[in-house]
Scaffold this motif. Structure first.
Motif, short mmCIF file in Angstrom:
data_model
loop_
_atom_site.label_atom_id
_atom_site.label_comp_id
_atom_site.label_asym_id
_atom_site.label_seq_id
_atom_site.Cartn_x
_atom_site.Cartn_y
_atom_site.Cartn_z
N PHE A 27 0.81 -1.22 0.00
CA PHE A 27 0.00 0.00 0.00
C PHE A 27 0.84 1.27 0.00
O PHE A 27 0.36 2.33 -0.39
CB PHE A 27 -0.99 0.01 1.18
CG PHE A 27 -0.38 -0.10 2.55
CD1 PHE A 27 0.27 0.98 3.14
CD2 PHE A 27 -0.46 -1.29 3.26
CE1 PHE A 27 0.84 0.87 4.41
CE2 PHE A 27 0.09 -1.40 4.53
CZ PHE A 27 0.75 -0.32 5.11
N ALA A 28 2.10 1.18 0.42
CA ALA A 28 2.96 2.37 0.41
C ALA A 28 3.29 2.82 -1.00
O ALA A 28 3.71 3.96 -1.22
CB ALA A 28 4.25 2.10 1.19
N VAL A 70 6.21 6.40 7.98
CA VAL A 70 5.37 5.43 7.28
C VAL A 70 4.82 4.49 8.35
O VAL A 70 5.59 3.80 9.01
CB VAL A 70 6.13 4.61 6.23
CG1 VAL A 70 5.15 3.78 5.41
CG2 VAL A 70 6.97 5.49 5.33
N THR A 71 3.50 4.49 8.53
CA THR A 71 2.90 3.54 9.46
C THR A 71 2.69 2.23 8.71
O THR A 71 1.93 2.17 7.75
CB THR A 71 1.57 4.09 10.02
OG1 THR A 71 1.83 5.33 10.68
CG2 THR A 71 0.96 3.11 11.01
N ILE A 72 3.38 1.21 9.16
CA ILE A 72 3.40 -0.08 8.47
C ILE A 72 2.27 -0.99 8.95
O ILE A 72 1.66 -1.71 8.16
CB ILE A 72 4.77 -0.75 8.68
CG1 ILE A 72 5.87 0.14 8.06
CG2 ILE A 72 4.79 -2.16 8.10
CD1 ILE A 72 7.27 -0.32 8.39
N ARG A 73 2.01 -0.96 10.25
CA ARG A 73 0.90 -1.74 10.83
C ARG A 73 0.41 -1.01 12.08
O ARG A 73 1.16 -0.27 12.71
CB ARG A 73 1.33 -3.17 11.14
CG ARG A 73 2.40 -3.31 12.19
CD ARG A 73 3.09 -4.67 12.14
NE ARG A 73 4.19 -4.64 11.17
CZ ARG A 73 4.19 -5.27 10.01
NH1 ARG A 73 3.15 -6.01 9.66
NH2 ARG A 73 5.22 -5.17 9.18
N ASN A 74 -0.87 -1.21 12.42
CA ASN A 74 -1.44 -0.49 13.55
C ASN A 74 -2.78 -1.10 13.94
O ASN A 74 -3.56 -1.51 13.07
CB ASN A 74 -1.66 0.99 13.18
CG ASN A 74 -1.93 1.88 14.38
OD1 ASN A 74 -1.64 1.49 15.52
ND2 ASN A 74 -2.46 3.05 14.14
N GLY A 75 -3.03 -1.18 15.23
CA GLY A 75 -4.35 -1.51 15.72
C GLY A 75 -5.16 -0.24 15.90
O GLY A 75 -4.86 0.80 15.31
N ASN A 76 -6.16 -0.31 16.76
CA ASN A 76 -7.03 0.86 16.96
C ASN A 76 -7.60 0.82 18.37
O ASN A 76 -8.37 -0.08 18.70
CB ASN A 76 -8.14 0.85 15.90
CG ASN A 76 -8.86 2.17 15.80
OD1 ASN A 76 -9.26 2.75 16.82
ND2 ASN A 76 -9.02 2.67 14.58
N ALA A 214 -0.21 17.56 -8.79
CA ALA A 214 -0.95 16.35 -8.41
C ALA A 214 -0.15 15.54 -7.39
O ALA A 214 1.09 15.51 -7.43
CB ALA A 214 -1.21 15.49 -9.65
N PRO A 215 -0.84 14.88 -6.45
CA PRO A 215 -0.12 14.08 -5.45
C PRO A 215 0.53 12.84 -6.07
O PRO A 215 -0.06 12.16 -6.92
CB PRO A 215 -1.20 13.69 -4.45
CG PRO A 215 -2.49 13.83 -5.18
CD PRO A 215 -2.29 14.91 -6.20
N TYR A 216 1.72 12.53 -5.61
CA TYR A 216 2.45 11.32 -6.01
C TYR A 216 1.95 10.13 -5.20
O TYR A 216 1.71 9.06 -5.73
CB TYR A 216 3.94 11.57 -5.79
CG TYR A 216 4.82 10.35 -5.92
CD1 TYR A 216 4.93 9.65 -7.12
CD2 TYR A 216 5.57 9.91 -4.82
CE1 TYR A 216 5.77 8.55 -7.22
CE2 TYR A 216 6.41 8.82 -4.92
CZ TYR A 216 6.51 8.14 -6.12
OH TYR A 216 7.33 7.04 -6.22
N ARG A 217 1.82 10.31 -3.89
CA ARG A 217 1.21 9.34 -2.99
C ARG A 217 0.23 10.10 -2.10
O ARG A 217 0.49 11.26 -1.73
CB ARG A 217 2.25 8.66 -2.09
CG ARG A 217 3.36 7.94 -2.83
CD ARG A 217 2.93 6.57 -3.26
NE ARG A 217 4.06 5.82 -3.85
CZ ARG A 217 4.22 5.58 -5.14
NH1 ARG A 217 3.32 6.04 -6.03
NH2 ARG A 217 5.26 4.89 -5.58
N LEU A 218 -0.86 9.47 -1.71
CA LEU A 218 -1.75 10.08 -0.74
C LEU A 218 -1.18 9.89 0.66
O LEU A 218 -0.57 8.86 0.97
CB LEU A 218 -3.14 9.46 -0.82
CG LEU A 218 -3.91 9.68 -2.12
CD1 LEU A 218 -5.28 9.02 -2.04
CD2 LEU A 218 -4.04 11.16 -2.46
N LEU A 219 -1.37 10.88 1.51
CA LEU A 219 -0.98 10.75 2.90
C LEU A 219 -2.03 9.96 3.66
O LEU A 219 -3.16 9.77 3.19
CB LEU A 219 -0.79 12.13 3.53
CG LEU A 219 0.26 13.03 2.86
CD1 LEU A 219 0.39 14.36 3.59
CD2 LEU A 219 1.61 12.32 2.77
N CYS A 220 -1.67 9.50 4.84
CA CYS A 220 -2.52 8.57 5.57
C CYS A 220 -3.85 9.19 6.02
O CYS A 220 -4.76 8.46 6.41
CB CYS A 220 -1.77 8.01 6.78
SG CYS A 220 -1.32 9.25 8.02
#
Length: 227
Positions: A27-28, A70-76, A214-220
């Motif tokens: 997804f990155a 870069v957040t690679i994994r995360n709970g909530n 234009a954005p290259y990648r969207l931010l989180c």
């Protein structure tokens, strides 16, 4: 920040990460066009804000006060459907580019120098009124070894070294001048950048973007709703 600046920062970050042969999750690398096709199967990425996070803390001086994450994994912490109790991030700090003094109420974390230069980490306890405790010594664990240092001490973390930051422990960090940028790992409890950052000086967490290209990648915090 201008979108062109954010785009350039992400491209530079991708190159730096590749130098250390660290492979980011798929997804990155998704484009804004890719995101338009993503449905509810990607809700964990949206809801838990995985992906790119470029911040100047709303101050407009990224080179002096800023960070690439870069957040690679995360709970909530706020949604019971996500049972993952941990998070992982990759960060990049430039020479003398400060991540400003702050603590977390709920997140405990290890900050790890994964490679590059020397990571400088300044530490203070917090008072009951959430001020800097400039008097009491700070006790932390660094790579399994407990150390006690005077308030305001700046630790030098060389590649491979880490420090464990407990709840309510004020910390600021930057790459040491002359040592080069630092690739940083963060392993922690669930991360919530909307509610769990107590900055010593009032500031924002996410940048205001001026759309000049234009954005290259969207931010989180920019993902579109599921299609």
């Amino acid at each position: 920040m201008k979108r062109s600046e954010v785009n350039a920062i992400i491209k530079q970050a991708e190159e730096f990460i590749q130098e250390y042969k660290f492979a980011l999750p798929p997804f990155a690398g998704w484009t804004p066009e890719d995101w338009q096709q993503k449905g509810h199967e990607c809700d964990e990425i949206r809801d838990n804000m995985l992906g790119w996070d470029i911040t100047d803390y709303g101050l407009g001086k990224f080179q002096e006060v800023g960070l690439v994450l870069v957040t690679i994994r995360n709970g909530n912490q706020n949604d019971p459907k996500y049972t993952k109790p941990y998070a992982e991030k990759l960060l990049i700090s430039e020479e003398d580019q400060v991540c400003p003094m702050h603590f977390h109420w709920h997140k405990m974390e290890d900050i790890i120098n994964r490679g590059g230069g020397v990571l400088m980490m300044q530490l203070y306890n917090s008072t009951p009124k959430e001020e800097l405790d400039r008097q009491t010594p700070v006790t932390v664990v660094s790579d399994g070894v407990q150390i006690t240092v005077p308030a305001g001490t700046v630790l030098e973390l060389h590649p491979g070294q880490s420090v464990t930051l407990t709840h309510g422990l004020y910390h600021a960090f930057w790459a040491k001048k002359g040592s080069g940028r630092v690739l940083i790992g963060e392993v922690s409890q669930c991360n919530d950048d909307n509610t769990d950052n107590r900055f010593y000086e009032p500031m924002g967490r996410f940048p205001k973007i001026e759309e000049d290209e234009a954005p290259y990648r969207l931010l989180c915090n920019e993902y579109p709703s599921a299609q």
